[in-house]
Write a protein that holds these residues in place. Sequence first.
Motif, PDB file in Angstrom:
ATOM      1  N   HIS A  26     -31.447  22.719  -7.454  1.00  0.00           N
ATOM      2  CA  HIS A  26     -32.257  21.903  -6.463  1.00  0.00           C
ATOM      3  C   HIS A  26     -31.672  22.235  -4.905  1.00  0.00           C
ATOM      4  N   SER A  27     -30.400  22.390  -4.890  1.00  0.00           N
ATOM      5  CA  SER A  27     -29.823  22.544  -3.540  1.00  0.00           C
ATOM      6  C   SER A  27     -30.229  23.743  -3.139  1.00  0.00           C
ATOM      7  N   LEU A  28     -30.412  24.954  -4.034  1.00  0.00           N
ATOM      8  CA  LEU A  28     -31.087  26.051  -3.432  1.00  0.00           C
ATOM      9  C   LEU A  28     -32.350  25.868  -2.959  1.00  0.00           C
ATOM     10  N   GLY A  29     -33.186  25.490  -3.648  1.00  0.00           N
ATOM     11  CA  GLY A  29     -34.655  25.233  -3.215  1.00  0.00           C
ATOM     12  C   GLY A  29     -34.622  24.531  -2.083  1.00  0.00           C
ATOM     13  N   THR A  30     -33.849  23.408  -1.795  1.00  0.00           N
ATOM     14  CA  THR A  30     -33.614  22.627  -0.494  1.00  0.00           C
ATOM     15  C   THR A  30     -33.376  23.792   0.691  1.00  0.00           C
ATOM     16  N   ARG A  31     -32.394  24.554   0.227  1.00  0.00           N
ATOM     17  CA  ARG A  31     -31.842  25.299   1.624  1.00  0.00           C
ATOM     18  C   ARG A  31     -32.908  26.260   1.790  1.00  0.00           C
ATOM     19  N   ILE A  32     -33.835  26.904   0.620  1.00  0.00           N
ATOM     20  CA  ILE A  32     -34.853  27.993   1.153  1.00  0.00           C
ATOM     21  C   ILE A  32     -36.072  27.411   1.665  1.00  0.00           C
ATOM     22  N   GLY A  33     -36.167  25.946   1.176  1.00  0.00           N
ATOM     23  CA  GLY A  33     -37.245  25.394   1.883  1.00  0.00           C
ATOM     24  C   GLY A  33     -38.725  25.000   1.197  1.00  0.00           C
ATOM     25  N   CYS A  34     -38.467  25.561  -0.019  1.00  0.00           N
ATOM     26  CA  CYS A  34     -39.640  25.431  -0.887  1.00  0.00           C
ATOM     27  C   CYS A  34     -39.351  24.697  -2.144  1.00  0.00           C
ATOM     28  N   GLY A  35     -38.288  24.280  -2.348  1.00  0.00           N
ATOM     29  CA  GLY A  35     -37.869  23.732  -3.806  1.00  0.00           C
ATOM     30  C   GLY A  35     -37.691  24.650  -4.864  1.00  0.00           C
ATOM     31  N   ALA A  36     -37.009  24.151  -5.753  1.00  0.00           N
ATOM     32  CA  ALA A  36     -36.614  24.991  -7.105  1.00  0.00           C
ATOM     33  C   ALA A  36     -36.511  23.995  -8.169  1.00  0.00           C
ATOM     34  N   THR A  37     -36.772  24.489  -9.387  1.00  0.00           N
ATOM     35  CA  THR A  37     -36.523  23.716 -10.696  1.00  0.00           C
ATOM     36  C   THR A  37     -36.158  24.682 -11.799  1.00  0.00           C
ATOM     37  N   LEU A  38     -34.710  24.253 -12.425  1.00  0.00           N
ATOM     38  CA  LEU A  38     -34.456  24.891 -13.607  1.00  0.00           C
ATOM     39  C   LEU A  38     -35.406  25.212 -14.679  1.00  0.00           C
ATOM     40  N   THR A  39     -35.974  26.215 -15.148  1.00  0.00           N
ATOM     41  CA  THR A  39     -36.787  26.421 -16.361  1.00  0.00           C
ATOM     42  C   THR A  39     -35.912  26.720 -17.533  1.00  0.00           C
ATOM     43  N   SER A  40     -34.705  27.186 -17.783  1.00  0.00           N
ATOM     44  CA  SER A  40     -33.869  27.242 -19.053  1.00  0.00           C
ATOM     45  C   SER A  40     -32.302  27.406 -18.709  1.00  0.00           C
ATOM     46  N   LEU A  41     -31.964  27.148 -19.635  1.00  0.00           N
ATOM     47  CA  LEU A  41     -30.201  27.070 -19.519  1.00  0.00           C
ATOM     48  C   LEU A  41     -29.674  27.192 -20.859  1.00  0.00           C
ATOM     49  N   VAL A  42     -28.610  28.336 -20.766  1.00  0.00           N
ATOM     50  CA  VAL A  42     -27.695  28.449 -21.829  1.00  0.00           C
ATOM     51  C   VAL A  42     -26.379  28.514 -21.690  1.00  0.00           C
ATOM     52  N   ARG A  43     -25.517  27.660 -22.271  1.00  0.00           N
ATOM     53  CA  ARG A  43     -24.048  27.686 -22.131  1.00  0.00           C
ATOM     54  C   ARG A  43     -23.453  28.785 -23.030  1.00  0.00           C
ATOM     55  N   GLU A  44     -23.211  29.675 -22.040  1.00  0.00           N
ATOM     56  CA  GLU A  44     -22.556  30.768 -23.040  1.00  0.00           C
ATOM     57  C   GLU A  44     -20.914  30.716 -23.534  1.00  0.00           C
ATOM     58  N   SER A  45     -20.479  29.712 -22.674  1.00  0.00           N
ATOM     59  CA  SER A  45     -19.038  29.556 -23.075  1.00  0.00           C
ATOM     60  C   SER A  45     -18.371  28.108 -22.671  1.00  0.00           C
ATOM     61  N   SER A  46     -17.518  27.680 -23.372  1.00  0.00           N
ATOM     62  CA  SER A  46     -16.944  26.350 -23.008  1.00  0.00           C
ATOM     63  C   SER A  46     -15.377  26.598 -23.299  1.00  0.00           C
ATOM     64  N   GLU A  47     -14.633  27.047 -22.244  1.00  0.00           N
ATOM     65  CA  GLU A  47     -13.368  27.311 -22.380  1.00  0.00           C
ATOM     66  C   GLU A  47     -12.393  26.750 -23.445  1.00  0.00           C
ATOM     67  N   PRO A  48     -11.796  27.402 -24.448  1.00  0.00           N
ATOM     68  CA  PRO A  48     -11.927  28.972 -24.694  1.00  0.00           C
ATOM     69  C   PRO A  48     -12.824  29.523 -25.680  1.00  0.00           C
ATOM     70  N   PHE A  49     -13.873  28.734 -25.886  1.00  0.00           N
ATOM     71  CA  PHE A  49     -14.917  29.223 -27.016  1.00  0.00           C
ATOM     72  C   PHE A  49     -16.242  29.731 -26.452  1.00  0.00           C
ATOM     73  N   GLY A  50     -16.788  30.764 -27.175  1.00  0.00           N
ATOM     74  CA  GLY A  50     -18.151  31.644 -26.701  1.00  0.00           C
ATOM     75  C   GLY A  50     -19.360  31.180 -27.773  1.00  0.00           C
ATOM     76  N   LEU A  51     -20.225  31.678 -27.316  1.00  0.00           N
ATOM     77  CA  LEU A  51     -21.303  31.782 -27.940  1.00  0.00           C
ATOM     78  C   LEU A  51     -21.581  32.375 -29.580  1.00  0.00           C
ATOM     79  N   ASP A  52     -20.560  33.705 -29.299  1.00  0.00           N
ATOM     80  CA  ASP A  52     -20.364  34.337 -30.288  1.00  0.00           C
ATOM     81  C   ASP A  52     -19.823  33.727 -31.509  1.00  0.00           C
ATOM     82  N   GLN A  53     -19.092  32.634 -31.448  1.00  0.00           N
ATOM     83  CA  GLN A  53     -18.449  31.955 -32.323  1.00  0.00           C
ATOM     84  C   GLN A  53     -19.369  30.690 -33.030  1.00  0.00           C
TER      85      GLN A  53
END
Length: 313
Positions: A187-214
């Motif tokens: 959202h802050s990126l969209g504000t700085r650029i001046g046209c707005g922006a919205t997150l469309t997908s999100l994957v948490r690849e790791s939460s220290e110290p564990f990863g998606l492969d586990q």
Amino acid sequence: MGRRKKKRSPEQRDGLLILNKPSGPTSAACLNDIKHQLKQFKIGHGGTLDPMAEGVLLVLLGHGTKLAPYLSGGTKTYRGTFRLGITTDTLDIQGEVVKESDVSASAEDVKRAILYWKELTEQEVPAYSAAKHEGKPLYALAREGKETPVKIKPIVISHVEVLDVQMPEAAFRVSCSAGTYIRSLVHSLGTRIGCGATLTSLVRESSEPFGLDQALDLMDVLENPESFPERVIPLADTLPHWPRFTLTEPLSGLVKNGAWLPVVDQPGELLAGELGDQAMLLDPEGTPLALVEAKLQNGTPKWAILRGLWNQD
């Protein structure tokens, strides 16, 4: 009369399950499925994900819930995408569109704006979030149409990577401190650029110290209850990035009595460490006794007990 202790389920496990949360259900719904279908009535987490998000969700079981403060505060890494020219009330694509704008920024502008995240030291908490105001979640206030207070929180962005830019969409990877809202970064990126922006997908690849492969898929976990016990990481292995010291019986007895043990200054020796180090203490059988941190006590470095684990009631 004191509160009666709940009877422990024979199926209850103690430790950690690394879950690959699917996109759609809330983190709480995933935990509830495990709680009721697998009879894990003492259950917690190491940091939730928004319903749209997927990926690593640390599920704490039984005595593993005692480790929540030490597993939830680690660095998180995410891979995500966003779309320029759209602003929603929730800051992600699942929300209601409140504004659409033409996009005049170039792909290079977007790349620079993504990389700028590393300069940020604070962000505004989204109105649709679990952060609380006077004991009530902000999302509850927002859904009731009430004004939500502006809350600013400190953040640390340790790594930013531009994966792809195909206007008006872009993909990125970011590593950040616990509690950072990726929706707010977009959202802050969209504000700085001046046209707005919205997150469309999100994957948490790791939460220290564990990863998606586990991580294990939720449906696989629920549909194979017979293999569940062996999929739970034992309590002694839940903090693999911390040193572990196996104590003698006399030293174990001292820890159970609340004693702070001396820090040894010779690397490789039992109880060796430096001020600020954290470690797990085990008894001679390998059962976790306590989580400790090297602190000064009357000018002498000692292993201060952060959380006793020997009481298995």
